[in-house]
Design a protein around this motif. Structure first.
Motif, PDB file in Angstrom:
ATOM      1  N   ARG A  51       8.241 -15.760  41.570  1.00  0.00           N
ATOM      2  CA  ARG A  51       9.516 -15.160  41.181  1.00  0.00           C
ATOM      3  C   ARG A  51       9.408 -14.496  39.810  1.00  0.00           C
ATOM      4  O   ARG A  51       9.961 -13.420  39.579  1.00  0.00           O
ATOM      5  CB  ARG A  51      10.608 -16.231  41.161  1.00  0.00           C
ATOM      6  CG  ARG A  51      11.008 -16.744  42.531  1.00  0.00           C
ATOM      7  CD  ARG A  51      11.682 -15.645  43.333  1.00  0.00           C
ATOM      8  NE  ARG A  51      12.948 -15.249  42.730  1.00  0.00           N
ATOM      9  CZ  ARG A  51      13.568 -14.096  42.972  1.00  0.00           C
ATOM     10  NH1 ARG A  51      13.000 -13.222  43.787  1.00  0.00           N
ATOM     11  NH2 ARG A  51      14.719 -13.816  42.407  1.00  0.00           N
ATOM     12  N   LEU A  52       8.661 -15.145  38.905  1.00  0.00           N
ATOM     13  CA  LEU A  52       8.479 -14.554  37.577  1.00  0.00           C
ATOM     14  C   LEU A  52       7.680 -13.245  37.654  1.00  0.00           C
ATOM     15  O   LEU A  52       7.954 -12.303  36.914  1.00  0.00           O
ATOM     16  CB  LEU A  52       7.771 -15.549  36.655  1.00  0.00           C
ATOM     17  CG  LEU A  52       8.669 -16.577  35.953  1.00  0.00           C
ATOM     18  CD1 LEU A  52       7.832 -17.538  35.132  1.00  0.00           C
ATOM     19  CD2 LEU A  52       9.679 -15.879  35.050  1.00  0.00           C
ATOM     20  N   ASP A  53       6.695 -13.212  38.540  1.00  0.00           N
ATOM     21  CA  ASP A  53       5.931 -11.977  38.741  1.00  0.00           C
ATOM     22  C   ASP A  53       6.856 -10.838  39.189  1.00  0.00           C
ATOM     23  O   ASP A  53       6.733  -9.696  38.730  1.00  0.00           O
ATOM     24  CB  ASP A  53       4.831 -12.178  39.784  1.00  0.00           C
ATOM     25  CG  ASP A  53       3.610 -12.872  39.197  1.00  0.00           C
ATOM     26  OD1 ASP A  53       3.415 -12.776  37.970  1.00  0.00           O
ATOM     27  OD2 ASP A  53       2.857 -13.499  39.966  1.00  0.00           O
ATOM     28  N   GLU A  54       7.781 -11.156  40.075  1.00  0.00           N
ATOM     29  CA  GLU A  54       8.729 -10.155  40.556  1.00  0.00           C
ATOM     30  C   GLU A  54       9.612  -9.660  39.406  1.00  0.00           C
ATOM     31  O   GLU A  54       9.878  -8.444  39.282  1.00  0.00           O
ATOM     32  CB  GLU A  54       9.602 -10.736  41.670  1.00  0.00           C
ATOM     33  CG  GLU A  54       8.839 -11.045  42.951  1.00  0.00           C
ATOM     34  CD  GLU A  54       9.736 -11.684  43.998  1.00  0.00           C
ATOM     35  OE1 GLU A  54      10.973 -11.708  43.782  1.00  0.00           O
ATOM     36  OE2 GLU A  54       9.207 -12.164  45.021  1.00  0.00           O
ATOM     37  N   LEU A  55      10.064 -10.603  38.571  1.00  0.00           N
ATOM     38  CA  LEU A  55      10.912 -10.225  37.439  1.00  0.00           C
ATOM     39  C   LEU A  55      10.150  -9.374  36.429  1.00  0.00           C
ATOM     40  O   LEU A  55      10.682  -8.406  35.874  1.00  0.00           O
ATOM     41  CB  LEU A  55      11.463 -11.479  36.755  1.00  0.00           C
ATOM     42  CG  LEU A  55      12.501 -12.278  37.556  1.00  0.00           C
ATOM     43  CD1 LEU A  55      12.866 -13.565  36.825  1.00  0.00           C
ATOM     44  CD2 LEU A  55      13.756 -11.428  37.781  1.00  0.00           C
ATOM     45  N   ARG A  56       8.886  -9.726  36.169  1.00  0.00           N
ATOM     46  CA  ARG A  56       8.074  -8.940  35.240  1.00  0.00           C
ATOM     47  C   ARG A  56       7.856  -7.526  35.773  1.00  0.00           C
ATOM     48  O   ARG A  56       7.912  -6.547  35.036  1.00  0.00           O
ATOM     49  CB  ARG A  56       6.722  -9.625  35.015  1.00  0.00           C
ATOM     50  CG  ARG A  56       6.797 -10.877  34.134  1.00  0.00           C
ATOM     51  CD  ARG A  56       5.464 -11.606  34.080  1.00  0.00           C
ATOM     52  NE  ARG A  56       4.403 -10.730  33.614  1.00  0.00           N
ATOM     53  CZ  ARG A  56       3.211 -10.629  34.198  1.00  0.00           C
ATOM     54  NH1 ARG A  56       2.933 -11.346  35.279  1.00  0.00           N
ATOM     55  NH2 ARG A  56       2.287  -9.830  33.700  1.00  0.00           N
ATOM     56  N   GLN A  57       7.599  -7.417  37.067  1.00  0.00           N
ATOM     57  CA  GLN A  57       7.408  -6.116  37.687  1.00  0.00           C
ATOM     58  C   GLN A  57       8.684  -5.285  37.616  1.00  0.00           C
ATOM     59  O   GLN A  57       8.652  -4.084  37.319  1.00  0.00           O
ATOM     60  CB  GLN A  57       6.975  -6.287  39.154  1.00  0.00           C
ATOM     61  CG  GLN A  57       6.743  -4.989  39.908  1.00  0.00           C
ATOM     62  CD  GLN A  57       5.607  -4.163  39.327  1.00  0.00           C
ATOM     63  OE1 GLN A  57       4.672  -4.714  38.753  1.00  0.00           O
ATOM     64  NE2 GLN A  57       5.699  -2.845  39.467  1.00  0.00           N
ATOM     65  N   LEU A  58       9.805  -5.946  37.875  1.00  0.00           N
ATOM     66  CA  LEU A  58      11.098  -5.252  37.814  1.00  0.00           C
ATOM     67  C   LEU A  58      11.381  -4.755  36.397  1.00  0.00           C
ATOM     68  O   LEU A  58      11.831  -3.618  36.203  1.00  0.00           O
ATOM     69  CB  LEU A  58      12.214  -6.190  38.274  1.00  0.00           C
ATOM     70  CG  LEU A  58      13.640  -5.606  38.265  1.00  0.00           C
ATOM     71  CD1 LEU A  58      13.713  -4.401  39.196  1.00  0.00           C
ATOM     72  CD2 LEU A  58      14.649  -6.676  38.703  1.00  0.00           C
ATOM     73  N   ALA A  59      11.095  -5.587  35.398  1.00  0.00           N
ATOM     74  CA  ALA A  59      11.307  -5.185  33.998  1.00  0.00           C
ATOM     75  C   ALA A  59      10.421  -3.990  33.644  1.00  0.00           C
ATOM     76  O   ALA A  59      10.853  -3.069  32.948  1.00  0.00           O
ATOM     77  CB  ALA A  59      11.013  -6.363  33.063  1.00  0.00           C
TER      78      ALA A  59
END
Length: 283
Positions: A113-121
């Protein structure tokens, strides 16, 4: 007089005349060569258009001031996006990265989930940077018109997954900021309109310089549109483009027919507020 003798008539000739009281009036005249008693004579009619010219100049001045105010606001927003918002997004990405590194090895789902958030940012940061550059191009300021147009066309082609061919020739290295900004904004608007409305996949942009003018042409081979109807409805940003071109004494011509594509040509004088014309550019 030479034209009158060669063609027999002259129409819509703008002439400044001095009156006895010292006033200078602007007139619009037409002359025709006639024969009276076997002799050649010129029959001329002049209409006083001084007040109309003053009104046009006042309107042009207001238009220029509005464009300048718009550009100042664009620059302010671009700087805020780049110096503030984009930096915060970058910091958010760094903090997410640090937080992820501190997680225990067994937190696999949470890491995902953190990977997804980092990618989104990161994606948001890239988009904000792109908006900032479209609002105010630093390349235009520091590298000039050709480099800015070429970079813009390449960026559009990469993002939209389309073919944008750019070509430039004989563009002087030093152009006034007013002329450069006008042509760059027209390119932005016309190419964006073409991508949105033409249903084409290939676009051509050409910048060409002559001894006294810069020509910009943006062409697509899409579905076209009724240019007269679009201008009358004040759509497609055409009014804004015309005002920008007019502010530097330029000329914009739109050639488009349904199912036959569209070509927008602008001609602008090399010296702003001289005479005008512009066509151009591709990536």
């Amino acid at each position: 007089m030479k034209q009158l003798l060669e063609t027999g008539h002259v129409q819509n000739l703008e002439v400044r005349l001095g009156r006895k009281d010292g006033q200078v009036r602007t007139t619009l005249g037409s002359s025709e060569l006639i024969h009276v008693g076997g002799e050649s004579c010129a029959l001329s009619v002049f209409a006083d258009i001084t007040e109309r010219k003053r009104a046009e100049e006042a309107l042009a001045s207001v238009s220029r001031k509005l464009i300048e105010a718009q550009e100042q606001e664009r620059m302010r927003i671009a700087r805020e996006l780049h110096d503030d918002i984009n930096q915060r997004i970058a910091m958010l990405g760094i903090k997410l990265d640090v937080f992820q590194q501190g997680l225990p090895n067994h937190g696999g789902k949470f890491r995902s989930r953190l990977d997804e958030l980092r990618q989104l940012a990161a994606e948001i940061g890239t988009e904000v940077q792109g908006i900032s550059h479209r609002l105010h191009s630093s390349k235009l300021d520091y590298l000039g018109l050709v480099a800015a147009c070429k970079s813009f066309c390449r960026e559009v082609a990469d993002v939209q997954k389309m073919e944008v061919n750019f070509a430039a020739e004989n563009i002087p290295p030093t152009l006034s900021q007013e002329v450069s900004l006008c042509l760059f904004r027209v390119l932005q608007e016309s190419l964006s309109n073409a991508i949105k409305h033409s249903a084409a996949q290939r676009f051509e942009v050409q910048l060409r310089g002559t001894s006294n003018e810069i020509q910009l042409t943006v062409r697509d081979h899409g579905i076209g549109f009724d240019a007269g109807e679009a201008i009358a409805s004040r759509g497609l940003g055409l009014i804004s483009m015309r005002e920008r071109v007019s502010a530097v004494n330029g000329v914009m011509v739109i050639a488009s027919k349904p199912m036959e594509g569209t070509e927008i040509t602008v001609r602008v004088p090399v010296a702003a507020r001289a005479e005008s014309k512009a066509i151009s550019g591709a990536a």
